[in-house]
Design a protein around this motif. Structure first.
Motif, PDB file in Angstrom:
ATOM      1  N   MET A   1       3.826  -3.597   6.209  1.00  0.00           N
ATOM      2  CA  MET A   1       2.492  -3.970   5.773  1.00  0.00           C
ATOM      3  C   MET A   1       2.543  -4.991   4.638  1.00  0.00           C
ATOM      4  O   MET A   1       1.676  -5.819   4.502  1.00  0.00           O
ATOM      5  CB  MET A   1       1.809  -2.667   5.380  1.00  0.00           C
ATOM      6  CG  MET A   1       0.647  -2.727   4.499  1.00  0.00           C
ATOM      7  SD  MET A   1      -0.193  -1.120   4.691  1.00  0.00           S
ATOM      8  CE  MET A   1      -0.693  -0.873   3.047  1.00  0.00           C
ATOM      9  N   ASN A 248      -0.988  -0.682  -5.724  1.00  0.00           N
ATOM     10  CA  ASN A 248      -0.340  -1.922  -5.287  1.00  0.00           C
ATOM     11  C   ASN A 248      -0.265  -2.892  -6.453  1.00  0.00           C
ATOM     12  O   ASN A 248      -1.246  -3.037  -7.189  1.00  0.00           O
ATOM     13  CB  ASN A 248      -1.158  -2.588  -4.174  1.00  0.00           C
ATOM     14  CG  ASN A 248      -1.259  -1.736  -2.932  1.00  0.00           C
ATOM     15  OD1 ASN A 248      -0.257  -1.452  -2.300  1.00  0.00           O
ATOM     16  ND2 ASN A 248      -2.465  -1.314  -2.585  1.00  0.00           N
ATOM     17  N   PHE A 250       0.526  -6.878  -7.384  1.00  0.00           N
ATOM     18  CA  PHE A 250       0.644  -8.204  -6.767  1.00  0.00           C
ATOM     19  C   PHE A 250       0.987  -9.241  -7.831  1.00  0.00           C
ATOM     20  O   PHE A 250       0.314  -9.297  -8.861  1.00  0.00           O
ATOM     21  CB  PHE A 250      -0.682  -8.662  -6.157  1.00  0.00           C
ATOM     22  CG  PHE A 250      -1.250  -7.788  -5.066  1.00  0.00           C
ATOM     23  CD1 PHE A 250      -1.955  -6.634  -5.357  1.00  0.00           C
ATOM     24  CD2 PHE A 250      -1.107  -8.158  -3.738  1.00  0.00           C
ATOM     25  CE1 PHE A 250      -2.509  -5.855  -4.349  1.00  0.00           C
ATOM     26  CE2 PHE A 250      -1.659  -7.390  -2.721  1.00  0.00           C
ATOM     27  CZ  PHE A 250      -2.361  -6.230  -3.031  1.00  0.00           C
ATOM     28  N   LEU A 256      -1.015  -8.684   0.974  1.00  0.00           N
ATOM     29  CA  LEU A 256      -1.000  -7.403   1.680  1.00  0.00           C
ATOM     30  C   LEU A 256      -1.507  -7.710   3.081  1.00  0.00           C
ATOM     31  O   LEU A 256      -2.664  -8.103   3.249  1.00  0.00           O
ATOM     32  CB  LEU A 256      -1.905  -6.403   0.947  1.00  0.00           C
ATOM     33  CG  LEU A 256      -2.035  -5.002   1.511  1.00  0.00           C
ATOM     34  CD1 LEU A 256      -0.689  -4.303   1.608  1.00  0.00           C
ATOM     35  CD2 LEU A 256      -2.987  -4.183   0.658  1.00  0.00           C
ATOM     36  N   HIS A 259      -3.991  -4.430   7.968  1.00  0.00           N
ATOM     37  CA  HIS A 259      -3.554  -3.084   8.345  1.00  0.00           C
ATOM     38  C   HIS A 259      -4.738  -2.138   8.416  1.00  0.00           C
ATOM     39  O   HIS A 259      -5.850  -2.473   7.990  1.00  0.00           O
ATOM     40  CB  HIS A 259      -2.548  -2.552   7.308  1.00  0.00           C
ATOM     41  CG  HIS A 259      -3.171  -2.323   5.975  1.00  0.00           C
ATOM     42  ND1 HIS A 259      -3.377  -3.336   5.067  1.00  0.00           N
ATOM     43  CD2 HIS A 259      -3.682  -1.210   5.404  1.00  0.00           C
ATOM     44  CE1 HIS A 259      -3.980  -2.857   4.000  1.00  0.00           C
ATOM     45  NE2 HIS A 259      -4.179  -1.560   4.182  1.00  0.00           N
ATOM     46  N   ASP A 261      -5.637   2.025   7.352  1.00  0.00           N
ATOM     47  CA  ASP A 261      -5.133   3.222   6.665  1.00  0.00           C
ATOM     48  C   ASP A 261      -5.590   4.402   7.507  1.00  0.00           C
ATOM     49  O   ASP A 261      -6.717   4.853   7.376  1.00  0.00           O
ATOM     50  CB  ASP A 261      -5.702   3.301   5.249  1.00  0.00           C
ATOM     51  CG  ASP A 261      -5.286   2.095   4.430  1.00  0.00           C
ATOM     52  OD1 ASP A 261      -4.080   1.940   4.204  1.00  0.00           O
ATOM     53  OD2 ASP A 261      -6.158   1.289   4.054  1.00  0.00           O
ATOM     54  N   SER A 273     -11.201   2.064  -3.666  1.00  0.00           N
ATOM     55  CA  SER A 273     -10.235   1.016  -3.973  1.00  0.00           C
ATOM     56  C   SER A 273     -10.690   0.220  -5.197  1.00  0.00           C
ATOM     57  O   SER A 273     -11.743  -0.412  -5.170  1.00  0.00           O
ATOM     58  CB  SER A 273     -10.114   0.126  -2.731  1.00  0.00           C
ATOM     59  OG  SER A 273      -9.285  -0.953  -2.975  1.00  0.00           O
ATOM     60  N   PHE A 282     -10.120 -10.611  -0.403  1.00  0.00           N
ATOM     61  CA  PHE A 282      -9.975  -9.437   0.461  1.00  0.00           C
ATOM     62  C   PHE A 282     -10.549  -9.809   1.816  1.00  0.00           C
ATOM     63  O   PHE A 282     -11.614 -10.414   1.898  1.00  0.00           O
ATOM     64  CB  PHE A 282     -10.763  -8.283  -0.165  1.00  0.00           C
ATOM     65  CG  PHE A 282     -10.754  -7.002   0.620  1.00  0.00           C
ATOM     66  CD1 PHE A 282      -9.654  -6.151   0.570  1.00  0.00           C
ATOM     67  CD2 PHE A 282     -11.854  -6.630   1.392  1.00  0.00           C
ATOM     68  CE1 PHE A 282      -9.648  -4.958   1.277  1.00  0.00           C
ATOM     69  CE2 PHE A 282     -11.847  -5.428   2.103  1.00  0.00           C
ATOM     70  CZ  PHE A 282     -10.741  -4.591   2.042  1.00  0.00           C
ATOM     71  N   LEU A 298     -12.459 -10.284  -4.838  1.00  0.00           N
ATOM     72  CA  LEU A 298     -12.444  -9.045  -5.610  1.00  0.00           C
ATOM     73  C   LEU A 298     -11.917  -9.377  -6.998  1.00  0.00           C
ATOM     74  O   LEU A 298     -10.841  -9.967  -7.128  1.00  0.00           O
ATOM     75  CB  LEU A 298     -11.579  -7.980  -4.941  1.00  0.00           C
ATOM     76  CG  LEU A 298     -12.138  -7.353  -3.654  1.00  0.00           C
ATOM     77  CD1 LEU A 298     -11.180  -6.307  -3.105  1.00  0.00           C
ATOM     78  CD2 LEU A 298     -13.515  -6.744  -3.895  1.00  0.00           C
ATOM     79  N   HIS A 315      -7.898  -4.663   7.429  1.00  0.00           N
ATOM     80  CA  HIS A 315      -8.192  -5.324   6.155  1.00  0.00           C
ATOM     81  C   HIS A 315      -6.890  -5.707   5.477  1.00  0.00           C
ATOM     82  O   HIS A 315      -5.827  -5.187   5.837  1.00  0.00           O
ATOM     83  CB  HIS A 315      -9.050  -4.418   5.265  1.00  0.00           C
ATOM     84  CG  HIS A 315      -8.408  -3.107   4.964  1.00  0.00           C
ATOM     85  ND1 HIS A 315      -8.437  -2.044   5.836  1.00  0.00           N
ATOM     86  CD2 HIS A 315      -7.666  -2.693   3.901  1.00  0.00           C
ATOM     87  CE1 HIS A 315      -7.766  -1.035   5.315  1.00  0.00           C
ATOM     88  NE2 HIS A 315      -7.284  -1.404   4.140  1.00  0.00           N
ATOM     89  N   VAL A 317      -5.119  -8.399   1.961  1.00  0.00           N
ATOM     90  CA  VAL A 317      -5.304  -9.288   0.810  1.00  0.00           C
ATOM     91  C   VAL A 317      -4.382 -10.504   0.978  1.00  0.00           C
ATOM     92  O   VAL A 317      -3.185 -10.418   0.708  1.00  0.00           O
ATOM     93  CB  VAL A 317      -4.973  -8.554  -0.518  1.00  0.00           C
ATOM     94  CG1 VAL A 317      -5.140  -9.473  -1.726  1.00  0.00           C
ATOM     95  CG2 VAL A 317      -5.848  -7.317  -0.679  1.00  0.00           C
ATOM     96  N   ASN A 354      -4.075  -2.876  -7.633  1.00  0.00           N
ATOM     97  CA  ASN A 354      -5.103  -2.222  -6.821  1.00  0.00           C
ATOM     98  C   ASN A 354      -4.772  -0.740  -6.744  1.00  0.00           C
ATOM     99  O   ASN A 354      -3.670  -0.363  -6.356  1.00  0.00           O
ATOM    100  CB  ASN A 354      -5.119  -2.848  -5.418  1.00  0.00           C
ATOM    101  CG  ASN A 354      -5.937  -2.022  -4.445  1.00  0.00           C
ATOM    102  OD1 ASN A 354      -5.394  -1.337  -3.584  1.00  0.00           O
ATOM    103  ND2 ASN A 354      -7.236  -2.070  -4.572  1.00  0.00           N
ATOM    104  N   ASN A 356      -5.777   2.650  -4.947  1.00  0.00           N
ATOM    105  CA  ASN A 356      -6.377   3.023  -3.682  1.00  0.00           C
ATOM    106  C   ASN A 356      -6.351   4.538  -3.549  1.00  0.00           C
ATOM    107  O   ASN A 356      -5.281   5.102  -3.335  1.00  0.00           O
ATOM    108  CB  ASN A 356      -5.404   2.445  -2.644  1.00  0.00           C
ATOM    109  CG  ASN A 356      -6.105   1.763  -1.550  1.00  0.00           C
ATOM    110  OD1 ASN A 356      -6.411   2.413  -0.551  1.00  0.00           O
ATOM    111  ND2 ASN A 356      -6.335   0.486  -1.725  1.00  0.00           N
TER     112      ASN A 356
HETATM  113  C1  OGA Z   1      -4.293  -0.599   0.626  1.00  0.00           C
HETATM  114  C2  OGA Z   1      -5.292  -1.704   0.536  1.00  0.00           C
HETATM  115  C3  OGA Z   1      -6.478  -3.368  -0.710  1.00  0.00           C
HETATM  116  C4  OGA Z   1      -6.455  -4.137  -1.993  1.00  0.00           C
HETATM  117  O1  OGA Z   1      -3.543  -0.397  -0.335  1.00  0.00           O
HETATM  118  O2  OGA Z   1      -4.261   0.092   1.653  1.00  0.00           O
HETATM  119  O3  OGA Z   1      -5.944  -1.939   1.506  1.00  0.00           O
HETATM  120  O4  OGA Z   1      -7.540  -4.576  -2.410  1.00  0.00           O
HETATM  121  N1  OGA Z   1      -5.451  -2.401  -0.603  1.00  0.00           N
HETATM  122  O5  OGA Z   1      -5.383  -4.330  -2.563  1.00  0.00           O
END
Ligand code: OGA
Ligand code: MN
Length: 361
Positions: A1, A248, A250, A256, A259, A261, A273, A282, A298, A315, A317, A354, A356
């Motif tokens: 992912m 997450n 970045f 990202l 994918h 969830d 999130s 996003f 975002l 969805h 990023v 992020n 989540n």
């Molecule tokens: C995830 C996701 C979205 C984001 O971690 O599953 O979709 O805004 N993150 O980072």
């Protein structure tokens, strides 16, 4: 992912993949003789939905663009949904700057601590106090044998369960060992931190929750926050139960990939999130990668909820803006003024976090 390349069969041809490519960071080609810094390619952002301007025009004039609806839910800020994506909600500026700073600190200092797992576990085993070690300029060194290189001065120690042991050392000690031992600086490891998992631990290789792994409950303050944020997407009278969270991280160029969830049992419950740090794009697609995704910005403090049908939507990023002009982190800069906060500011100026939060069962 992680990293959007190779996301699914025929990936190149899907509408989702095209949108990822459109917004991803690419650099201008330039001649080898040019000494100029490489320049990011210009991207047309005119079709990116902007929650901040939607919220501002709603607050000032009560106006909304077509397809966007304000949700009546007694929340202390306007909550919006998309007419054609049931179950998707966004709350621009849901977190105060103080809250953003609180969760940035926790995401860097507390959340990557064992028993929470991070992307570094697979190679180094559990790492303790990575953020502090990075601040102190420490270096993680692989021990050759179990006895010969042990150093009781070291403030942190790690083990991945087998013969390999990794420990943090002062830079000069590490340098003297560098010839015979593998080593990596804590600041490099911090930059390469991509995820940590809170609560029930998610196993990325199996893409499933591994209930056999030891874990700590999600911190109470984060639970309370997630419950409050989840409310607009919850059935009346029901309370969200945060059981797991994926954090997450970045940096420049990180993405990202598209994918779903889908490892949680009850999709009627939202994923909460929260965005912190640099502004991102996003993408919210449909149930197929062939569906044209919607792109939205975002920013730090924005919250997105995905429940019900939106749980079945791809969805991802494709872009994080780490440059000063587009990152939009000035409010954080004025909050992280204290000298002790410099390390957080330095990180978040060019990073996005992020959090989540999910109800698993
Ligand atoms: C995830 C996701 C979205 C984001 O971690 O599953 O979709 O805004 N993150 O980072
Ligand atoms: Mn997701």
């Amino acid at each position: 992912m992680y990293g959007s390349d190779g996301a699914g069969d025929n990936a190149e041809r899907t509408a989702f993949r095209k949108a990822e490519k459109k917004y991803k960071l690419y650099y201008e080609e330039h001649s080898k003789s040019s000494k100029k810094k490489k320049q990011p390619q210009q991207v047309d952002l005119s079709e990116v939905l902007d929650p901040k301007s939607i919220s501002e025009s709603y607050n000032q004039k009560g106006e909304l663009p077509p397809g966007i609806v304000a949700v009546n839910c007694g929340f202390n800020r306007p909550v919006f949904r998309l007419e054609d994506r049931p179950g998707f909600y966004f709350i621009p500026g849901a977190l105060t700057v103080e809250e953003q700073c609180q969760w940035i600190r926790a995401s860097l200092r507390k959340f990557p601590q064992p028993p929470n797992r991070t992307n570094h576990n697979a190679i180094y085993g559990p790492i303790r106090n990575l953020f502090v070690a990075a601040q102190e300029g420490k270096v993680l060194v692989e021990e050759e044998g179990s006895d010969n290189c042990l150093d009781s001065e070291s403030s942190a120690s790690v083990s991945n369960g087998d013969a390999h042991r990794w420990k943090f050392y002062e830079e000069d000690i590490a340098r003297s060992r560098a010839k015979s031992c593998k080593s990596v600086s804590a600041s490099v490891l911090l930059r390469k931190l991509r995820w940590s998992t809170l609560g029930l631990q998610f196993d990325w290789s199996k893409r499933n929750y591994d209930v056999s792994l030891p874990y700590n409950k999600i911190p109470d303050a984060l639970c309370q926050l997630a419950k409050r944020m989840a409310e607009p997407a919850m059935p009346i009278g029901e309370e969200f139960r945060p059981e797991a969270a994926i954090v997450n991280y970045f940096g420049l160029g990180d993405t990202l990939g598209g994918h779903l969830d889908d490892m949680e049992a009850d999709w009627s419950k939202p994923i909460v999130s929260m965005s912190l740090g640099c502004k991102a794009i996003f993408l919210l697609g449909g149930k197929s990668r062939q569906d044209e995704p919607l792109a939205m910005f975002l920013r730090s403090g924005d919250v997105v909820l995905m429940a019900g049908e939106a749980r079945e939507c791809f969805h991802g990023v494709p872009r994080v803006f780490t440059d000063e002009e587009n990152a939009e982190v000035t409010p954080l800069e004025s909050q992280f003024l204290h000298i002790d906060d410099h390390c957080y500011l330095e990180y978040i100026r060019t990073s996005r976090i992020n959090i989540n939060i999910r109800q698993v069962f």
